[in-house]
Motif scaffolding. Structure first.
Motif, short mmCIF file in Angstrom:
data_model
loop_
_atom_site.label_atom_id
_atom_site.label_comp_id
_atom_site.label_asym_id
_atom_site.label_seq_id
_atom_site.Cartn_x
_atom_site.Cartn_y
_atom_site.Cartn_z
N ASP A 172 0.88 -1.17 0.00
CA ASP A 172 0.00 0.00 0.00
C ASP A 172 0.91 1.21 0.00
N TRP A 173 0.87 1.97 -1.08
CA TRP A 173 1.72 3.15 -1.20
C TRP A 173 0.85 4.34 -1.58
N CYS A 174 0.78 5.31 -0.72
CA CYS A 174 -0.03 6.52 -0.96
C CYS A 174 -1.49 6.16 -1.25
N GLY A 175 -1.99 5.15 -0.57
CA GLY A 175 -3.38 4.76 -0.74
C GLY A 175 -3.66 3.95 -2.00
N ARG A 176 -2.62 3.51 -2.68
CA ARG A 176 -2.79 2.71 -3.89
C ARG A 176 -2.10 1.37 -3.73
N ARG A 177 -2.64 0.39 -4.46
CA ARG A 177 -2.02 -0.93 -4.47
C ARG A 177 -0.86 -0.93 -5.46
N VAL A 178 0.29 -1.41 -4.99
CA VAL A 178 1.48 -1.50 -5.82
C VAL A 178 2.00 -2.94 -5.71
N PHE A 179 2.39 -3.49 -6.84
CA PHE A 179 2.92 -4.86 -6.85
C PHE A 179 4.39 -4.82 -7.21
N VAL A 180 5.19 -5.51 -6.39
CA VAL A 180 6.64 -5.54 -6.56
C VAL A 180 7.08 -6.99 -6.63
N SER A 181 7.91 -7.30 -7.62
CA SER A 181 8.43 -8.67 -7.73
C SER A 181 9.84 -8.73 -7.16
N ALA A 182 10.20 -9.92 -6.70
CA ALA A 182 11.53 -10.12 -6.11
C ALA A 182 12.55 -10.32 -7.20
#
Length: 182
Positions: A172-182
């Motif tokens: 959760d970044w600035c109220g938005r969903r963010v997807f990060v891969s390894a």
């Protein structure tokens, strides 16, 4: 012709076999609306110019297409699709080559079309962008399996980890969903 008036396609890649200007290329989107053996009229030119303005290319109308950057060329593809003015848009990676500002602008254009009653179907590999802009999501696995449903549910770290076969974390970044891969 009737199908092209209802359905617009934005392929992932386009080719320019003949030299043309930005405006001439945007006018291609008007072809489904032209009577047989007729040229574009003032209304078609206005529509193409409005589409160029919508994608921030109004000042490049007379420029040769082969002189455009990758991002400018992608925005021209989108302008051509907008000039077609079809209620259904099929988009294959519509934000390829776009900087963050223009990516956000293009997503807003298509979100507005959907909100106005149009149908926009986009193939995206950017799950964060999909989570921000999509109502529904369809995940296609390489083995024939699939998952479909509300984007808020289907786009999850667990589902995306399974899909991409790498760990994906949802933040959760600035109220938005963010997807990060390894």
């Amino acid at each position: 012709r009737e199908r092209a008036q209802r359905l617009a396609l934005l392929p992932q890649l386009t080719e320019d076999p003949f030299p043309s200007t930005v405006l001439e290329t945007a006018l291609i989107g008007r072809h489904p609306h032209l009577p047989f053996w007729q040229w574009e009229d003032a209304a078609d030119f206005d529509c193409a110019r409005a589409a160029l303005a919508a994608v921030d290319l109004a000042g490049l109308s007379d420029r040769a297409v082969d002189s455009l950057s990758g991002g400018e060329r992608r925005r021209l593809d989108i302008a051509t699709l907008l000039a077609q003015d079809a209620p259904v848009c099929l988009l294959d990676e519509p934000t390829n080559h776009l900087d963050p500002r223009h990516r956000n602008d293009m997503v807003a254009i298509f979100r507005a079309r959907a909100d106005a009653g149009g149908l926009v179907i986009a193939a995206l590999h950017d799950a964060t962008l999909a989570a921000r802009s999509a109502d529904k999501a369809l995940l296609l696995f390489g083995d024939g399996r699939w998952r479909y449903g509300d984007a808020a549910t289907i786009l999850s770290g667990a589902n995306l980890s399974e899909l991409y076969e790498v760990p994906v974390t949802e933040l959760d970044w600035c109220g938005r969903r963010v997807f990060v891969s390894a």
